[in-house]
Design an enzyme around this catalytic site. Sequence first.
Site, PDB file in Angstrom:
ATOM      1  N   LYS A  57      73.020  51.656 -17.563  1.00 12.74           N
ATOM      2  CA  LYS A  57      72.574  52.019 -18.915  1.00 12.74           C
ATOM      3  C   LYS A  57      73.534  53.041 -19.482  1.00 12.74           C
ATOM      4  CE  LYS A  57      70.930  56.329 -17.684  1.00 12.74           C
ATOM      5  NZ  LYS A  57      71.562  57.610 -18.043  1.00 12.74           N
ATOM      6  N   ASP A 106      64.382  57.898 -15.181  1.00 13.04           N
ATOM      7  CA  ASP A 106      65.063  56.755 -15.810  1.00 13.04           C
ATOM      8  C   ASP A 106      64.571  55.401 -15.300  1.00 13.04           C
ATOM      9  OD1 ASP A 106      66.621  58.385 -17.315  1.00 13.04           O
ATOM     10  OD2 ASP A 106      68.427  58.175 -16.087  1.00 13.04           O
TER      11      ASP A 106
HETATM   12  C1  LIG Z   1      68.898  63.240 -18.315  1.00 15.38           C
HETATM   13  C2  LIG Z   1      69.104  61.850 -17.776  1.00 15.38           C
HETATM   14  C3  LIG Z   1      69.210  60.893 -18.973  1.00 15.38           C
HETATM   15  O1  LIG Z   1      69.217  59.572 -18.675  1.00 15.38           O
HETATM   16  O2  LIG Z   1      70.300  61.925 -17.044  1.00 15.38           O
HETATM   17  P1  LIG Z   1      71.147  61.039 -16.014  1.00 15.38           P
HETATM   18  O3  LIG Z   1      70.611  61.322 -14.629  1.00 15.38           O
HETATM   19  O4  LIG Z   1      70.992  59.606 -16.382  1.00 15.38           O
HETATM   20  O5  LIG Z   1      72.551  61.537 -16.137  1.00 15.38           O
HETATM   21  C4  LIG Z   1      67.908  61.470 -16.915  1.00 15.38           C
HETATM   22  O6  LIG Z   1      66.709  61.487 -17.651  1.00 15.38           O
HETATM   23  C5  LIG Z   1      67.720  62.303 -15.680  1.00 15.38           C
HETATM   24  O7  LIG Z   1      66.850  61.563 -14.896  1.00 15.38           O
HETATM   25  P2  LIG Z   1      66.925  61.555 -13.317  1.00 15.38           P
HETATM   26  O8  LIG Z   1      68.344  61.394 -12.859  1.00 15.38           O
HETATM   27  O9  LIG Z   1      65.903  60.599 -12.835  1.00 15.38           O
HETATM   28  O10 LIG Z   1      66.530  63.031 -13.049  1.00 15.38           O
HETATM   29  P3  LIG Z   1      65.603  63.592 -11.904  1.00 15.38           P
HETATM   30  O11 LIG Z   1      66.148  63.184 -10.581  1.00 15.38           O
HETATM   31  O12 LIG Z   1      64.190  63.268 -12.272  1.00 15.38           O
HETATM   32  O13 LIG Z   1      65.855  65.157 -12.140  1.00 15.38           O
HETATM   33  C6  LIG Z   1      66.913  65.923 -11.582  1.00 15.38           C
HETATM   34  C7  LIG Z   1      66.752  67.357 -12.042  1.00 15.38           C
HETATM   35  O14 LIG Z   1      67.165  67.481 -13.418  1.00 15.38           O
HETATM   36  C8  LIG Z   1      66.293  68.332 -14.151  1.00 15.38           C
HETATM   37  N1  LIG Z   1      65.690  67.572 -15.266  1.00 15.38           N
HETATM   38  C9  LIG Z   1      65.715  66.201 -15.277  1.00 15.38           C
HETATM   39  C10 LIG Z   1      65.193  65.486 -16.334  1.00 15.38           C
HETATM   40  C11 LIG Z   1      64.606  66.202 -17.385  1.00 15.38           C
HETATM   41  N2  LIG Z   1      64.068  65.585 -18.453  1.00 15.38           N
HETATM   42  N3  LIG Z   1      64.580  67.565 -17.363  1.00 15.38           N
HETATM   43  C12 LIG Z   1      65.126  68.242 -16.318  1.00 15.38           C
HETATM   44  O15 LIG Z   1      65.094  69.464 -16.329  1.00 15.38           O
HETATM   45  C13 LIG Z   1      65.276  68.846 -13.170  1.00 15.38           C
HETATM   46  O16 LIG Z   1      65.735  70.084 -12.693  1.00 15.38           O
HETATM   47  C14 LIG Z   1      65.317  67.836 -12.031  1.00 15.38           C
HETATM   48  O17 LIG Z   1      65.005  68.416 -10.801  1.00 15.38           O
END
Ligand SMILES: C[C@@](CO)(OP(=O)(O)O)[C@H](O)COP(=O)(O)OP(=O)(O)OC[C@H]1O[C@@H](n2ccc(N)nc2=O)[C@H](O)[C@@H]1O
Length: 282
Positions: A12, A137
């Site tokens: 994505k 995600d």
């Molecule tokens: C911000 C995004 C956008 O798509 O970034 P990418 O990971 O794809 O780069 C995602 O929502 C990321 O989702 P995901 O990768 O599942 O994150 P998680 O493992 O749930 O979170 C990792 C850490 O990031 C922080 N976190 C994550 C998502 C959010 N909305 N707020 C946060 O503060 C938290 O500290 C969490 O412990």
Amino acid sequence: MQHRLTLPAPAKLNLFLHINGRRPDGYHELQTLFQFLDHGDDLHFAVREDGEIRLNTSIEGVPHDNNLIVRAARRLQELSNCKLGADIWLDKRLPMGGGIGGGSSDAATTLLGLNHLWQLGWDEDQLAALGLTLGADVPVFVRGHAAFAEGVGEKLTPVELEEPWFLVVVPQVFVSTAEVFSDPELTRDTPPIKVRSLLGVDGHNDCQPVVEKRYPDVRNALILLGKFTDARLTGTGACVFGSFPNQGDADKVRRQLPATLPSFVAQGRNISMLHRKLQSLA
Ligand SMILES: C[C@@](CO)(OP(=O)(O)O)[C@H](O)COP(=O)(O)OP(=O)(O)OC[C@H]1O[C@@H](n2ccc(N)nc2=O)[C@H](O)[C@@H]1O
Ligand SMILES: Nc1ncnc2c1ncn2[C@@H]1O[C@H](COP(=O)(O)OP(=O)(O)O)[C@@H](O)[C@H]1O
């Protein structure tokens, strides 16, 4: 009963990512626009009668039991009381920690693939809710439609977007999502927008300034691609992308980038290739 199945797990892009606030639990409220790419991993599934879940492909740095594929499979098995297991193989193409959602997409493909093979009959709402417990995600990959996302990414409104071609540059650094979200300099007060005003919005990625400051390789990639088109970070990076009206234009710019900088070209899609494949099986 079908015993074997091969399914794609597409990448994505976050076409924009606005951070609107921080919840008491530390997670961030965001608004983001998701579109899929016709590029991704492939997963192969085979039913096991003994109930064991085994991922037969190892990923460097990710222990077997921590792999989102294994975690997704075990959680689905447990919650559905299913007595069947699975052998799973993974053709990994998507860079890890790249902001293009490879791990989340692998998890969603596992949920949909095993729901099909084990004949559980779970609906999309049930699978998306389970997916959210694995990562913010995962639900969008379960639903398989381009979407405007709010909350922590789980409140999804499907949208119809243009489907341009993207050139995605992959800086060879691993960006920690948690580190980016805990940076004191992160902008956390972008005013929320309404979904109906989406088309008029010139979005941006609030994570980009923090990631550029912390990771010079990402800044360099943005500068390089920015010479040809509007270049932007996806998610928390490290990948950087630009859009083009056709594949030829994207390929032409790709050929002008340094050979040392990995990149790929893929079309943006509103229906994910996972769902197109599942529809063809139905
Ligand atoms: C911000 C995004 C956008 O798509 O970034 P990418 O990971 O794809 O780069 C995602 O929502 C990321 O989702 P995901 O990768 O599942 O994150 P998680 O493992 O749930 O979170 C990792 C850490 O990031 C922080 N976190 C994550 C998502 C959010 N909305 N707020 C946060 O503060 C938290 O500290 C969490 O412990
Ligand atoms: N099947 C998987 N594929 C990729 N990463 C995985 C997988 N299972 C667990 N992970 C872990 O999830 C982290 C984030 O991976 P990924 O989803 O590819 O990145 P991003 O969230 O930045 O798009 C990886 O660094 C890895 O530790």
